[in-house]
Design a protein around this motif. Structure first.
Motif, PDB file in Angstrom:
ATOM      1  N   VAL A   1       0.830  -1.201   0.000  1.00  0.00           N
ATOM      2  CA  VAL A   1       0.000   0.000   0.000  1.00  0.00           C
ATOM      3  C   VAL A   1       0.865   1.252   0.000  1.00  0.00           C
ATOM      4  CG1 VAL A   1      -1.682   1.297   1.343  1.00  0.00           C
ATOM      5  CG2 VAL A   1      -1.916  -1.168   1.101  1.00  0.00           C
ATOM      6  N   ALA A   2       1.987   1.207   0.725  1.00  0.00           N
ATOM      7  CA  ALA A   2       2.846   2.379   0.793  1.00  0.00           C
ATOM      8  C   ALA A   2       3.491   2.691  -0.548  1.00  0.00           C
ATOM      9  CB  ALA A   2       3.932   2.154   1.847  1.00  0.00           C
ATOM     10  N   LYS A   3       3.746   1.638  -1.372  1.00  0.00           N
ATOM     11  CA  LYS A   3       4.378   1.872  -2.679  1.00  0.00           C
ATOM     12  C   LYS A   3       3.379   2.337  -3.726  1.00  0.00           C
ATOM     13  CE  LYS A   3       8.142  -1.459  -2.042  1.00  0.00           C
ATOM     14  NZ  LYS A   3       8.789  -2.680  -2.557  1.00  0.00           N
ATOM     15  N   MET A   4       2.068   2.213  -3.462  1.00  0.00           N
ATOM     16  CA  MET A   4       1.051   2.577  -4.459  1.00  0.00           C
ATOM     17  C   MET A   4       0.935   4.095  -4.568  1.00  0.00           C
ATOM     18  SD  MET A   4      -1.967  -0.152  -3.610  1.00  0.00           S
ATOM     19  CE  MET A   4      -3.054   0.670  -4.771  1.00  0.00           C
ATOM     20  N   GLU A   5       0.509   4.536  -5.730  1.00  0.00           N
ATOM     21  CA  GLU A   5       0.247   5.953  -5.933  1.00  0.00           C
ATOM     22  C   GLU A   5      -0.930   6.379  -5.046  1.00  0.00           C
ATOM     23  OE1 GLU A   5       1.828   8.160  -7.633  1.00  0.00           O
ATOM     24  OE2 GLU A   5       3.298   6.820  -8.557  1.00  0.00           O
ATOM     25  N   GLU A   6      -0.899   7.627  -4.617  1.00  0.00           N
ATOM     26  CA  GLU A   6      -1.948   8.122  -3.710  1.00  0.00           C
ATOM     27  C   GLU A   6      -3.314   8.103  -4.373  1.00  0.00           C
ATOM     28  OE1 GLU A   6      -2.822  11.987  -0.842  1.00  0.00           O
ATOM     29  OE2 GLU A   6      -1.241  12.052  -2.365  1.00  0.00           O
ATOM     30  N   VAL A   7      -3.368   8.382  -5.676  1.00  0.00           N
ATOM     31  CA  VAL A   7      -4.645   8.466  -6.364  1.00  0.00           C
ATOM     32  C   VAL A   7      -5.261   7.088  -6.592  1.00  0.00           C
ATOM     33  CG1 VAL A   7      -4.123  10.660  -7.481  1.00  0.00           C
ATOM     34  CG2 VAL A   7      -3.440   8.515  -8.580  1.00  0.00           C
ATOM     35  N   ASP A   8      -4.461   5.998  -6.349  1.00  0.00           N
ATOM     36  CA  ASP A   8      -4.979   4.652  -6.543  1.00  0.00           C
ATOM     37  C   ASP A   8      -5.544   4.055  -5.263  1.00  0.00           C
ATOM     38  OD1 ASP A   8      -4.279   4.738  -9.190  1.00  0.00           O
ATOM     39  OD2 ASP A   8      -2.264   3.924  -8.818  1.00  0.00           O
ATOM     40  N   HIS A   9      -5.450   4.784  -4.164  1.00  0.00           N
ATOM     41  CA  HIS A   9      -6.007   4.271  -2.915  1.00  0.00           C
ATOM     42  C   HIS A   9      -7.534   4.243  -2.978  1.00  0.00           C
ATOM     43  CE1 HIS A   9      -2.454   4.444   0.009  1.00  0.00           C
ATOM     44  NE2 HIS A   9      -1.951   4.604  -1.221  1.00  0.00           N
ATOM     45  N   LYS A  10      -8.110   3.201  -2.390  1.00  0.00           N
ATOM     46  CA  LYS A  10      -9.569   3.065  -2.367  1.00  0.00           C
ATOM     47  C   LYS A  10     -10.124   3.612  -1.053  1.00  0.00           C
ATOM     48  CE  LYS A  10     -10.387  -0.809  -5.485  1.00  0.00           C
ATOM     49  NZ  LYS A  10     -11.012  -2.143  -5.634  1.00  0.00           N
ATOM     50  N   LEU A  11     -11.267   4.255  -1.160  1.00  0.00           N
ATOM     51  CA  LEU A  11     -11.898   4.900   0.007  1.00  0.00           C
ATOM     52  C   LEU A  11     -13.339   4.437   0.158  1.00  0.00           C
ATOM     53  CD1 LEU A  11     -10.670   8.580  -0.566  1.00  0.00           C
ATOM     54  CD2 LEU A  11      -9.603   6.835   0.856  1.00  0.00           C
ATOM     55  N   MET A  12     -13.780   4.389   1.385  1.00  0.00           N
ATOM     56  CA  MET A  12     -15.176   4.119   1.719  1.00  0.00           C
ATOM     57  C   MET A  12     -15.581   5.033   2.874  1.00  0.00           C
ATOM     58  SD  MET A  12     -15.671  -0.032   1.542  1.00  0.00           S
ATOM     59  CE  MET A  12     -17.410   0.171   1.915  1.00  0.00           C
ATOM     60  N   LEU A  13     -16.897   5.142   3.072  1.00  0.00           N
ATOM     61  CA  LEU A  13     -17.394   5.910   4.213  1.00  0.00           C
ATOM     62  C   LEU A  13     -17.106   5.176   5.512  1.00  0.00           C
ATOM     63  CD1 LEU A  13     -20.885   7.215   3.028  1.00  0.00           C
ATOM     64  CD2 LEU A  13     -18.829   8.565   3.412  1.00  0.00           C
ATOM     65  N   HIS A  14     -16.771   5.937   6.535  1.00  0.00           N
ATOM     66  CA  HIS A  14     -16.548   5.340   7.849  1.00  0.00           C
ATOM     67  C   HIS A  14     -17.865   4.740   8.353  1.00  0.00           C
ATOM     68  CE1 HIS A  14     -15.388   4.877  12.037  1.00  0.00           C
ATOM     69  NE2 HIS A  14     -14.131   5.139  11.682  1.00  0.00           N
ATOM     70  N   PRO A  15     -17.832   3.535   8.893  1.00  0.00           N
ATOM     71  CA  PRO A  15     -19.107   2.899   9.313  1.00  0.00           C
ATOM     72  C   PRO A  15     -19.836   3.674  10.416  1.00  0.00           C
ATOM     73  CG  PRO A  15     -17.201   1.646  10.087  1.00  0.00           C
ATOM     74  CD  PRO A  15     -16.678   2.654   9.107  1.00  0.00           C
ATOM     75  N   ASN A  16     -19.117   4.493  11.205  1.00  0.00           N
ATOM     76  CA  ASN A  16     -19.762   5.257  12.277  1.00  0.00           C
ATOM     77  C   ASN A  16     -20.252   6.627  11.824  1.00  0.00           C
ATOM     78  OD1 ASN A  16     -19.260   3.201  14.100  1.00  0.00           O
ATOM     79  ND2 ASN A  16     -17.266   4.044  14.709  1.00  0.00           N
ATOM     80  N   HIS A  17     -20.019   6.954  10.554  1.00  0.00           N
ATOM     81  CA  HIS A  17     -20.449   8.259  10.067  1.00  0.00           C
ATOM     82  C   HIS A  17     -21.953   8.265   9.787  1.00  0.00           C
ATOM     83  CE1 HIS A  17     -20.533  12.060   7.994  1.00  0.00           C
ATOM     84  NE2 HIS A  17     -20.998  11.469   6.892  1.00  0.00           N
ATOM     85  N   VAL A  18     -22.623   9.291  10.274  1.00  0.00           N
ATOM     86  CA  VAL A  18     -24.062   9.438  10.079  1.00  0.00           C
ATOM     87  C   VAL A  18     -24.295  10.431   8.966  1.00  0.00           C
ATOM     88  CG1 VAL A  18     -26.253  10.069  11.139  1.00  0.00           C
ATOM     89  CG2 VAL A  18     -24.484   8.914  12.502  1.00  0.00           C
TER      90      VAL A  18
END
Length: 834
Positions: free
Chosen positions: A815-832
Motif C-alpha cells: 500500500v505504501a508503494k502505491m500511488e496516492e490516487v490509486d487508494h480506495k476509500l469508503m465511508l466510515h461505518p460510524n459516520h451518520v
C-alpha cells in the motif's frame, strides 16, 4: 298599725330595687368586664354625619358619583364602597385630615355611614341571605403621594393612620374564613351571647351573662348567627430601588379581607391602602420553651394535646406584638405611579384606548403611519447603547411577542419569545438586560451564578405561624406575564438549567414535594446573556462549542445573537464618540425618535392585536423552513444548533410580532422574510474561519520508516504530487462543507447501487467531481487548482475528520508503494449521513 304597714312597704321597695340593681349589674357584665355606662363617641358620630353628607352631596360636573357607585354595588351584589380620597381632600379637607389621622378609630363609623347611605336608596337590601344585617365596608384609594410610606419607614407612630405602601408580592396564602363577630351559646344554661368581637384571634366570652350561671369556659359557637369574612395573608417585599446599600430587603404581612382577597398574586407590584395595626405574635409567644416541651413529649405549662388554649394558660411570659398592615384597597403599582405595563393580559383594545388621553391616542396613530416605524422603534430601544441594530430588533420583537394559542386538546402554545445574547466581554449585554427590566414593570433581573433551581422556579417552605407548607414564588413565577432577565446564563449549574426546561417551552412549573402537587404558571419571556467558554468567541468553532449550554436549552431560545468584539477603525471611532458625548451631555446626547412612554403605550396597544397567518405567508413559512433544514444538513459540521420544529414555531412567533408592530391583523409575506432573516442572522450565519490544509499529509504517511527511508522514489512521487502547488492551500468553511457533502453523498450512492461495492479510488472520486463542475473552469490552471483542492479535502476527510477510511488491498509495504490516487476509500461505518 299604719306605721307598721308603711315600714313594711318601704322594706319591700328597697328589696325590689336591690334585686333590680343586681339584675342590671349582671346584664352589664360582658366578656368579664363591668361596664359602668355606655359612652358615645361624639367625634365619631360627627365624622359619620360629615362623611354621609360628603357621599350624598359631592358632585363632579353636576353628577353625584357615589350615588352611581352604590347603584353599581347593587348590580354587582357587592358591599364595598370605593371612595377617591382626592375628592375628599379638595372639598372636605377637615374631614379628610381627621380620617387620615384616626382611620382605625373611625372605621366603624364610616362603615355605618356607608350602610345608612346605601339603605336610604335601597331599604329592601338591609338583610343578607342569612337574614342577618348586611355588613358594608369602606375602601379608600388615590391617596396623595405624601401619604405613601415605604416598608422600611413604617414605625409605631403610623399605627391606626390611613396610609399607602408599595412593594412586590412574594407570597400569598390560601383564602381562609375569619370570624369577625361571634355569637356563642352557653353549654350549661343555653343562654345566647351575641356580638363578641374577635380581634385577630379566637375570643370567647369571659363569663356567661346569666347571673345564675358561673360558666366561664364551656361555650358553643353558633355558626349561623356569627359573622364570617374571607381572609387572606399576603407577604410584600420592598422594591429593589428602596433597599439601602448593604441592607437586606424587608417584608411585611398584609391582611386582606372580604372583596380584596385574590386581588394580588406573587410577582405583582402593588400599592396597598389601609392602616398599620398591631397583633399578638402567637408564634413567638409559644416559641422556644413550650414548643420544645411538646416536641420532646413533655407537657409544658399551658399546653395540652390540643395545643395552646388561651393566653392565660401560657403562664407568665413576655407578650410580643408584631406589625401588620390591614389593607382595604389593592391597586396595581403601574397604574398608581403612571408606569405602563406593556404585557398586561386580559385587556382589550377598547379598554386601553379608554385609558389613554387624547394626545396619547394621536401619538399612537402617528406612530402607526410612520413608514420607517420598524427602524425608528428599534433605534428607540436602549438608546444609550451604540450600534447592535440586530439585537435591538430582536429585543423589540420580544416585547411585542407572538399570539398565545390553545389547541382543541387544551394544550397551550406559547407566544412569548426567548432571546439569548452571546458575546465577548464589554459588548453591552448586561445593559440590554437592565434596560428591559426597567422598561417592563413586571420583570425580574437575576444572575445565573447566584440563582438556584428553587430560586428560579418555586420553593416549598413551612409557615412559622401555622406550620403549614406553602409555595414561595421564584424568579420565573414573579415574572409571570412579564420578562425574566438572566445574566451570566452560562455560569448556571447544569442541574439548575434543567429546572427551567418546562418553564421555557410549556410555560408552567410543576412541583411535587412535601405533600404539595401543583402546576404553576410561568408565562414569561426569557432574555439571557452568556459569555463564551474561553472568554472570547472562537469563530472557528460552532456556536454550541462556544457556550456552556445543553442542546435542549439552546433549542428553546427563539433567537441567538452573537456579538464579536472586532477591531474596526470606523466602528471604534463611532463608539468612542458616542460614549464621550454621553458622559459630557448625559440625556442631551440621546435623541431617540420615540420616548419610553411612547413605546410603552404603543406596545401595550399593539399587544391586543391577534394577527392571522394568510395562505401566502403560510406557504412562504413552509418554503423558508425547508431551506433552513437543507442548509443545516448540507455540511458535516454545523455552525449552530440543529434546525428543528421549534425554529419553525419561532419563525411564526416573530412574524406575528412584526404584524403586531405594524398594527396589522394579517401576517404578510414580508414579515415572514424579516423573521427568517433574523433567524438566519442569529443562528445560521455565524462567521467561522477558513479551513487550512497545512497539516494534511498524503494518504501514504502511515508507511513504515524503513520503506520511506529506503525507497527514494516514494518520497519523490509524494513530492511530485504537490510540486505545482508550493503555497499552503486553504478554503472557506462553507466551500469545504459543500465539497465534502458532495463527495460523501456520491460514495454513499455508489454503495447503495452496488451490493458488492468495495470502495472508490481517489482518482475516480476527483474525476467525478471535475466532470460535475467542468463548466465552472475557464482555464487549465483553474481546473488543476480545483483538483488539488479536492485532493486536500479528501486527505482531511481521512486524516482529521474520520469521515472516510482507506480500504486499499495489500500489505502495508504494498500500500505504501502505491500511488496516492490509486487508494480506495469508503465511508466510515460510524459516520451518520445528514
Amino acid at each position: 298599725f299604719f306605721f307598721f304597714f308603711f315600714f313594711l312597704f318601704l322594706s319591700s321597695c328597697s328589696s325590689l330595687l336591690l334585686l333590680v340593681g343586681w339584675y342590671i349589674h349582671d346584664k352589664m357584665e360582658i366578656n368579664g368586664f363591668q361596664q359602668a355606662a355606655v359612652v358615645e363617641d361624639a367625634q365619631g358620630i360627627a365624622v359619620k354625619r360629615d362623611f354621609k353628607v360628603f357621599l350624598s352631596e359631592f358632585q363632579i360636573d353636576g353628577k353625584r358619583p357615589y350615588e352611581a357607585e352604590i347603584e353599581n354595588m347593587k348590580d354587582r351584589n357587592e358591599t364595598t364602597l370605593f371612595v377617591n380620597f382626592e375628592h375628599m381632600v379638595h372639598d372636605f379637607s377637615d374631614l379628610a385630615s381627621t380620617i387620615a389621622s384616626f382611620y382605625h378609630r373611625y372605621e366603624s363609623f364610616l362603615r355605618e355611614a356607608v350602610r345608612e347611605f346605601f339603605l336610604s336608596k335601597y331599604p329592601h337590601q338591609e338583610k343578607d341571605d342569612k337574614d342577618q344585617p348586611r355588613q358594608f365596608y369602606i375602601a379608600f384609594h388615590s391617596l396623595p403621594l405624601a401619604s405613601f410610606n415605604t416598608i422600611r419607614s413604617l414605625k409605631t407612630e403610623e399605627i391606626g393612620k390611613l396610609t399607602s405602601i408599595k412593594g412586590t408580592v412574594v407570597r400569598t396564602s390560601a383564602v381562609h374564613t375569619e370570624l369577625l363577630v361571634g355569637t356563642f351559646e352557653c353549654v350549661d344554661c343555653g343562654m345566647v351571647i351575641k356580638n363578641i368581637v374577635q380581634d385577630f384571634q379566637y375570643t370567647e366570652p369571659r363569663k356567661c351573662m346569666n347571673s345564675e350561671c358561673n360558666n366561664s369556659k364551656r361555650f358553643k359557637l353558633l355558626i349561623d348567627q356569627s359573622q364570617f369574612v374571607d381572609f387572606q395573608k399576603v407577604r410584600v417585599q420592598e422594591s429593589s430601588d428602596e433597599i439601602p446599600s448593604g441592607s437586606m430587603p424587608r417584608s411585611l404581612d398584609i391582611i386582606l379581607r372580604h372583596e380584596t382577597v385574590e386581588k394580588a398574586k406573587a410577582g405583582d407590584k402593588v400599592v396597598f391602602t389601609g392602616c398599620l395595626i398591631v397583633i399578638p405574635d402567637v408564634a413567638q409567644l409559644s416559641g422556644s420553651g413550650g414548643r420544645a416541651a411538646l416536641e420532646n413529649g413533655g407537657r409544658g405549662e399551658g399546653y395540652s394535646e390540643s395545643g395552646v388554649t388561651g393566653l392565660k394558660q401560657l403562664g407568665v411570659r413576655d407578650l410580643n406584638y408584631r406589625l401588620s398592615f390591614l389593607a382595604t384597597t389593592v391597586v396595581s403599582q403601574d397604574r398608581k405611579v403612571g408606569v405602563v405595563n406593556v404585557r398586561e393580559e386580559g385587556t382589550n383594545a377598547e379598554a386601553i384606548v379608554a385609558e389613554l388621553t387624547e394626545a396619547e391616542r394621536n401619538k399612537i396613530i402617528a406612530m402607526k403611519d410612520d413608514p420607517l416605524l420598524y427602524k425608528h422603534l428599534a433605534d428607540s430601544i436602549a438608546p444609550t447603547i451604540c450600534g447592535h441594530e440586530e439585537v435591538k430588533c430582536g429585543v423589540l420583537l420580544m416585547l411585542f411577542g407572538g399570539v398565545h394559542k390553545t389547541t382543541m386538546e387544551g394544550i397551550n402554545l406559547r407566544g412569548d419569545i426567548n432571546v439569548c445574547i452571546v458575546g465577548d466581554p464589554s459588548t453591552a449585554k448586561s445593559q440590554f438586560l437592565k434596560y428591559v427590566s426597567d422598561f417592563v414593570p413586571r420583570s425580574v433581573y437575576t444572575s445565573g451564578k447566584a440563582s438556584s433551581a428553587a430560586g428560579l422556579t418555586a420553593a416549598v417552605v413551612k409557615d412559622e405561624d401555622s406550620n403549614e407548607f406553602y409555595i414561595e414564588a421564584g424568579a420565573l413565577m414573579l415574572a409571570d406575564n412579564g420578562i425574566c432577565c438572566i445574566d451570566e446564563f452560562d455560569k448556571m449549574d447544569l442541574k439548575d438549567q434543567v429546572a427551567i426546561h418546562e418553564a421555557m417551552e410549556q410555560q408552567t412549573i410543576s412541583i411535587t414535594k412535601a405533600g404539595i402537587q401543583a402546576t404553576l404558571n410561568a408565562r414569561t419571556s426569557i432574555l439571557a446573556a452568556a459569555n463564551p467558554i474561553h472568554g472570547r468567541y472562537d469563530k472557528s468553532k460552532p456556536l454550541r462549542s462556544n457556550i456552556a449550554m445543553t442542546s435542549p436549552i439552546m433549542s428553546r431560545f427563539d433567537i441567538f445573537f452573537v456579538i464579536v468584539d472586532d477591531c474596526n477603525e470606523v466602528s471604534d471611532y463611532r463608539i468612542a464618540q458616542h460614549i464621550t458625548n454621553l458622559h459630557r451631555k448625559l440625556d442631551d446626547a440621546i435623541t431617540p425618535k420615540y420616548s419610553t412612554e411612547d413605546l410603552q403605550h404603543y406596545i401595550r396597544f399593539a399587544r391586543t392585536i391577534e394577527p392571522k397567518i394568510s395562505e401566502e405567508s403560510m406557504n412562504k413559512i413552509v418554503a423558508q423552513y425547508q431551506i433552513l433544514r437543507q442548509n443545516d444538513s448540507s455540511g458535516l459540521h454545523q455552525t449552530s444548533t440543529r434546525i428543528t420544529v421549534r425554529q419553525l414555531e419561532s419563525m411564526i412567533r416573530l412574524s406575528e410580532a412584526l404584524a403586531r408592530l405594524h398594527c396589522d391583523y394579517v401576517v404578510k409575506p414580508e414579515y415572514v422574510d424579516e423573521a427568517c432573516r433574523l433567524i438566519r442572522k442569529s443562528i445560521i450565519n455565524v462567521e467561522v474561519g477558513d479551513v487550512s490544509f497545512e497539516e494534511n499529509f498524503p494518504l501514504r504517511h502511515d508507511e513504515p520508516e524503513e520503506i520511506s527511508e529506503g525507497d527514494d522514489n516514494v518520497d519523490e512521487d509524494g513530492d511530485n504530487s504537490n510540486k505545482k502547488s508550493s503555497k499552503p492551500m486553504s478554503v472557506s468553511s462553507e466551500k469545504y462543507r459543500r465539497v465534502a457533502y458532495q463527495l460523501t453523498h456520491h460514495i454513499a450512492s455508489l454503495s447503495q447501487r452496488d451490493d458488492e461495492f468495495s470502495g472508490v479510488t481517489v482518482q475516480e472520486l476527483i474525476s467525478w467531481y471535475m466532470e460535475e463542475h467542468q463548466d465552472e473552469f475557464e482555464t487549465e490552471e483553474q481546473a488543476y487548482d480545483e483538483s488539488m483542492l479536492v485532493l486536500n479535502i479528501i486527505r482531511r476527510l481521512v486524516a482529521t475528520d474520520n469521515v472516510l477510511i482507506d480500504v486499499t488491498d495489500g500489505t502495508e509495504k504494498e500500500v505504501a508503494k502505491m500511488e496516492e490516487v490509486d487508494h480506495k476509500l469508503m465511508l466510515h461505518p460510524n459516520h451518520v449521513m445528514e
